[in-house]
Design a protein around this motif. Structure first.
Motif, PDB file in Angstrom:
ATOM      1  N   ALA A   1      36.711  38.058  33.083  1.00  0.00           N
ATOM      2  CA  ALA A   1      35.771  38.814  33.923  1.00  0.00           C
ATOM      3  C   ALA A   1      34.457  39.061  33.194  1.00  0.00           C
ATOM      4  CB  ALA A   1      36.409  40.138  34.348  1.00  0.00           C
ATOM      5  N   ARG A   2      34.529  39.314  31.881  1.00  0.00           N
ATOM      6  CA  ARG A   2      33.313  39.508  31.098  1.00  0.00           C
ATOM      7  C   ARG A   2      32.444  38.252  31.106  1.00  0.00           C
ATOM      8  NH1 ARG A   2      30.757  43.896  29.731  1.00  0.00           N
ATOM      9  NH2 ARG A   2      29.737  42.600  28.174  1.00  0.00           N
ATOM     10  N   ARG A   3      33.079  37.080  31.075  1.00  0.00           N
ATOM     11  CA  ARG A   3      32.323  35.828  31.108  1.00  0.00           C
ATOM     12  C   ARG A   3      31.665  35.632  32.477  1.00  0.00           C
ATOM     13  NH1 ARG A   3      32.799  30.443  32.339  1.00  0.00           N
ATOM     14  NH2 ARG A   3      34.957  30.549  33.047  1.00  0.00           N
ATOM     15  N   TRP A   4      32.338  36.042  33.516  1.00  0.00           N
ATOM     16  CA  TRP A   4      31.809  35.866  34.867  1.00  0.00           C
ATOM     17  C   TRP A   4      30.729  36.894  35.217  1.00  0.00           C
ATOM     18  CZ3 TRP A   4      37.033  35.254  37.974  1.00  0.00           C
ATOM     19  CH2 TRP A   4      37.570  33.983  37.727  1.00  0.00           C
ATOM     20  N   TYR A   5      30.830  38.070  34.650  1.00  0.00           N
ATOM     21  CA  TYR A   5      29.994  39.183  35.094  1.00  0.00           C
ATOM     22  C   TYR A   5      28.511  38.969  34.780  1.00  0.00           C
ATOM     23  CZ  TYR A   5      27.685  43.701  35.124  1.00  0.00           C
ATOM     24  OH  TYR A   5      26.798  44.714  35.343  1.00  0.00           O
ATOM     25  N   SER A   6      27.668  39.323  35.747  1.00  0.00           N
ATOM     26  CA  SER A   6      26.218  39.377  35.552  1.00  0.00           C
ATOM     27  C   SER A   6      25.674  40.500  36.417  1.00  0.00           C
ATOM     28  CB  SER A   6      25.560  38.051  35.945  1.00  0.00           C
ATOM     29  OG  SER A   6      24.144  38.203  35.985  1.00  0.00           O
ATOM     30  N   LYS A   7      24.796  41.285  35.844  1.00  0.00           N
ATOM     31  CA  LYS A   7      24.223  42.405  36.607  1.00  0.00           C
ATOM     32  C   LYS A   7      23.360  41.930  37.771  1.00  0.00           C
ATOM     33  CE  LYS A   7      20.351  42.921  33.360  1.00  0.00           C
ATOM     34  NZ  LYS A   7      19.313  42.381  34.252  1.00  0.00           N
ATOM     35  N   ASP A   8      22.968  40.651  37.743  1.00  0.00           N
ATOM     36  CA  ASP A   8      22.117  40.111  38.800  1.00  0.00           C
ATOM     37  C   ASP A   8      22.905  39.616  40.010  1.00  0.00           C
ATOM     38  OD1 ASP A   8      19.811  40.530  37.249  1.00  0.00           O
ATOM     39  OD2 ASP A   8      20.129  38.635  36.187  1.00  0.00           O
ATOM     40  N   VAL A   9      24.214  39.495  39.857  1.00  0.00           N
ATOM     41  CA  VAL A   9      25.047  38.971  40.942  1.00  0.00           C
ATOM     42  C   VAL A   9      25.457  40.107  41.881  1.00  0.00           C
ATOM     43  CG1 VAL A   9      27.230  37.837  41.539  1.00  0.00           C
ATOM     44  CG2 VAL A   9      25.911  37.054  39.557  1.00  0.00           C
ATOM     45  N   LYS A  10      25.187  39.929  43.154  1.00  0.00           N
ATOM     46  CA  LYS A  10      25.544  40.932  44.161  1.00  0.00           C
ATOM     47  C   LYS A  10      26.806  40.547  44.933  1.00  0.00           C
ATOM     48  CE  LYS A  10      21.804  43.068  43.041  1.00  0.00           C
ATOM     49  NZ  LYS A  10      21.902  44.239  42.121  1.00  0.00           N
ATOM     50  N   ARG A  11      27.153  39.267  44.859  1.00  0.00           N
ATOM     51  CA  ARG A  11      28.319  38.795  45.621  1.00  0.00           C
ATOM     52  C   ARG A  11      28.998  37.669  44.838  1.00  0.00           C
ATOM     53  NH1 ARG A  11      29.147  35.246  50.266  1.00  0.00           N
ATOM     54  NH2 ARG A  11      30.632  36.170  51.733  1.00  0.00           N
ATOM     55  N   TYR A  12      30.253  37.902  44.487  1.00  0.00           N
ATOM     56  CA  TYR A  12      31.033  36.899  43.764  1.00  0.00           C
ATOM     57  C   TYR A  12      31.947  36.166  44.739  1.00  0.00           C
ATOM     58  CZ  TYR A  12      29.716  39.270  39.413  1.00  0.00           C
ATOM     59  OH  TYR A  12      29.012  39.821  38.375  1.00  0.00           O
ATOM     60  N   ILE A  13      31.954  34.850  44.632  1.00  0.00           N
ATOM     61  CA  ILE A  13      32.908  34.035  45.383  1.00  0.00           C
ATOM     62  C   ILE A  13      33.880  33.453  44.364  1.00  0.00           C
ATOM     63  CG2 ILE A  13      33.252  31.985  46.806  1.00  0.00           C
ATOM     64  CD1 ILE A  13      29.905  33.706  46.897  1.00  0.00           C
ATOM     65  N   ILE A  14      35.130  33.832  44.443  1.00  0.00           N
ATOM     66  CA  ILE A  14      36.139  33.431  43.469  1.00  0.00           C
ATOM     67  C   ILE A  14      37.195  32.582  44.161  1.00  0.00           C
ATOM     68  CG2 ILE A  14      37.806  34.211  41.748  1.00  0.00           C
ATOM     69  CD1 ILE A  14      34.972  35.125  41.139  1.00  0.00           C
ATOM     70  N   TYR A  15      37.473  31.406  43.609  1.00  0.00           N
ATOM     71  CA  TYR A  15      38.637  30.683  44.116  1.00  0.00           C
ATOM     72  C   TYR A  15      39.832  31.007  43.225  1.00  0.00           C
ATOM     73  CZ  TYR A  15      42.239  27.661  45.511  1.00  0.00           C
ATOM     74  OH  TYR A  15      43.460  27.243  45.942  1.00  0.00           O
ATOM     75  N   GLY A  16      40.897  31.502  43.842  1.00  0.00           N
ATOM     76  CA  GLY A  16      42.138  31.729  43.132  1.00  0.00           C
ATOM     77  C   GLY A  16      42.481  33.197  42.979  1.00  0.00           C
ATOM     78  N   LEU A  17      43.480  33.648  43.749  1.00  0.00           N
ATOM     79  CA  LEU A  17      43.923  35.040  43.662  1.00  0.00           C
ATOM     80  C   LEU A  17      44.848  35.261  42.478  1.00  0.00           C
ATOM     81  CD1 LEU A  17      44.206  37.904  44.908  1.00  0.00           C
ATOM     82  CD2 LEU A  17      46.128  37.011  46.245  1.00  0.00           C
ATOM     83  N   GLY A  18      45.765  34.291  42.220  1.00  0.00           N
ATOM     84  CA  GLY A  18      46.791  34.543  41.215  1.00  0.00           C
ATOM     85  C   GLY A  18      47.476  35.857  41.510  1.00  0.00           C
ATOM     86  N   PHE A  19      47.696  36.653  40.477  1.00  0.00           N
ATOM     87  CA  PHE A  19      48.245  37.993  40.676  1.00  0.00           C
ATOM     88  C   PHE A  19      47.158  39.064  40.646  1.00  0.00           C
ATOM     89  CE2 PHE A  19      53.107  37.815  39.787  1.00  0.00           C
ATOM     90  CZ  PHE A  19      53.268  37.094  40.948  1.00  0.00           C
ATOM     91  N   GLY A  20      45.894  38.624  40.709  1.00  0.00           N
ATOM     92  CA  GLY A  20      44.784  39.548  40.930  1.00  0.00           C
ATOM     93  C   GLY A  20      44.225  40.255  39.715  1.00  0.00           C
ATOM     94  N   TYR A  21      44.741  39.974  38.530  1.00  0.00           N
ATOM     95  CA  TYR A  21      44.294  40.722  37.355  1.00  0.00           C
ATOM     96  C   TYR A  21      42.823  40.460  37.029  1.00  0.00           C
ATOM     97  CZ  TYR A  21      49.367  41.005  36.763  1.00  0.00           C
ATOM     98  OH  TYR A  21      50.706  41.203  36.973  1.00  0.00           O
ATOM     99  N   HIS A  22      42.382  39.228  37.136  1.00  0.00           N
ATOM    100  CA  HIS A  22      40.982  38.879  36.862  1.00  0.00           C
ATOM    101  C   HIS A  22      40.056  39.503  37.906  1.00  0.00           C
ATOM    102  CE1 HIS A  22      42.937  35.922  39.364  1.00  0.00           C
ATOM    103  NE2 HIS A  22      41.799  35.415  39.772  1.00  0.00           N
ATOM    104  N   ILE A  23      40.544  39.649  39.133  1.00  0.00           N
ATOM    105  CA  ILE A  23      39.749  40.294  40.181  1.00  0.00           C
ATOM    106  C   ILE A  23      39.608  41.789  39.880  1.00  0.00           C
ATOM    107  CG2 ILE A  23      39.523  40.698  42.648  1.00  0.00           C
ATOM    108  CD1 ILE A  23      39.462  37.735  41.799  1.00  0.00           C
ATOM    109  N   TYR A  24      40.697  42.398  39.461  1.00  0.00           N
ATOM    110  CA  TYR A  24      40.689  43.823  39.101  1.00  0.00           C
ATOM    111  C   TYR A  24      39.670  44.102  37.998  1.00  0.00           C
ATOM    112  CZ  TYR A  24      42.382  48.196  37.008  1.00  0.00           C
ATOM    113  OH  TYR A  24      42.469  49.457  36.480  1.00  0.00           O
ATOM    114  N   GLU A  25      39.657  43.261  36.968  1.00  0.00           N
ATOM    115  CA  GLU A  25      38.752  43.491  35.843  1.00  0.00           C
ATOM    116  C   GLU A  25      37.301  43.231  36.223  1.00  0.00           C
ATOM    117  OE1 GLU A  25      39.466  44.923  33.158  1.00  0.00           O
ATOM    118  OE2 GLU A  25      41.658  44.855  33.186  1.00  0.00           O
ATOM    119  N   LEU A  26      37.054  42.213  37.041  1.00  0.00           N
ATOM    120  CA  LEU A  26      35.689  41.956  37.498  1.00  0.00           C
ATOM    121  C   LEU A  26      35.196  43.104  38.371  1.00  0.00           C
ATOM    122  CD1 LEU A  26      33.286  40.011  37.642  1.00  0.00           C
ATOM    123  CD2 LEU A  26      34.377  38.923  39.605  1.00  0.00           C
TER     124      LEU A  26
END
Length: 301
Positions: A187-212
């Protein structure tokens, strides 16, 4: 699992999450953030250690004196502001100790399908998702999926991980170790303060979504997932509802990735597309895999 042991188990999951993040920030010499996390964690550490000592016959890990010695060393490093040593002690002693506790509980207890949790998660998912047919969901018993090429296992941290097969390949969606830390780093690698909307492929068990989600203040997260079985297993074995109850996450069940294809073609400057690589490995169709190939950092196929 008795209520007292379950309480220890759940608190340790949260404690590991916090301590891992404090170590991350100590290593980056962002001491203010790390110390804030440690301050918030002191109560959890005390509760966990006291509960373990109170149930010492169940755990039978180490003596009370050695536990107190470990905590004393951590406190001394904290007081003297030796943050290199403090991070070492947290990682090599406290985390190792807590993981030992978690693994002991896991070895003594059985993986239980919690039907109430499944229906709670599923109810929230249906509210914040598109493309899921309620009749299709009702026809699938998530427990039967465990005999159909999917495996759900405890990680050493106490969180669940998922494994699946695609053709001859078998793979995990999340680490068997400290899942929260893995998800946080991604999530730290994906995060940017300039991004207002993230499109993520892959739910898995949701842990990466929770952290983002935790890293963003107001950004919206749209999660696309091709495999309904993964969605149902996540509902059965995680607290997925915690993510969707925030109102900032939406799930799109997209069997042919046609909706995601349109999303990609209309990507805006303040939007970002990221691929959860294990979920990419799980894609069955060549056409769907080809759609996302250029967005993954590595693909051997």
């Amino acid at each position: 699992m008795t209520d007292s042991i379950m309480h220890i188990f759940d608190k340790n999951i949260l404690l590991l999450e916090k301590i891992d993040k404090s170590i991350y920030y100590f290593r980056k010499q962002q001491h203010d953030i790390a110390l804030g996390i440690i301050a918030d964690s002191m109560g959890l550490i005390r509760i966990s250690i006291e509960a373990i000592i109170d149930n010492k016959e169940y755990f039978n890990l180490v003596s009370t004196d050695s536990v107190m010695e470990m905590l004393s060393g951590i406190l001394e490093a904290y007081k003297t502001e030796d943050y290199i040593l403090l991070a070492d002690l947290l990682e090599l002693q406290l985390i190792s100790f807590i993981i030992g506790v978690q693994e002991l509980i896991i070895n003594k207890e059985e993986l239980i399908f919690k039907e109430n949790l499944y229906h709670q998660n599923l109810s929230i998912i249906m509210e914040y998702s598109k493309g899921i047919d309620p009749l299709s969901v009702e026809a699938i018993d998530p427990q039967t999926l465990l005999q159909e090429g999917y495996r759900v296992e405890y990680s050493s941290s106490g969180l669940m991980t998922l494994a699946a097969r695609n053709g001859d390949a078998s793979f995990y969606f999340h680490t068997n170790g400290r899942i929260s830390m893995e998800a946080f780093m991604l999530a730290r690698r994906w995060y940017s303060k300039d991004v207002k909307r993230y499109i993520i492929y892959g739910l898995g068990f949701g842990y990466h979504i929770y952290e983002l989600l935790a890293l963003t203040d107001k950004a919206e997260i749209i999660v696309y997932e091709e495999d309904l079985n993964v969605i149902l297993l996540a509902c059965a074995f995680t607290r997925l509802k915690d993510i969707f109850e925030t109102g900032r996450v939406r799930l799109v069940y997209d069997t042919r990735l046609t909706k995601l294809s349109k999303e990609i073609s209309n990507l805006q400057e303040d939007e970002a597309l990221y691929i959860h690589y294990p979920s990419y490995q799980n894609i069955r169709g060549d056409k769907e895999r080809e759609l996302l190939r250029e967005y993954v950092s590595y693909d051997k196929y």
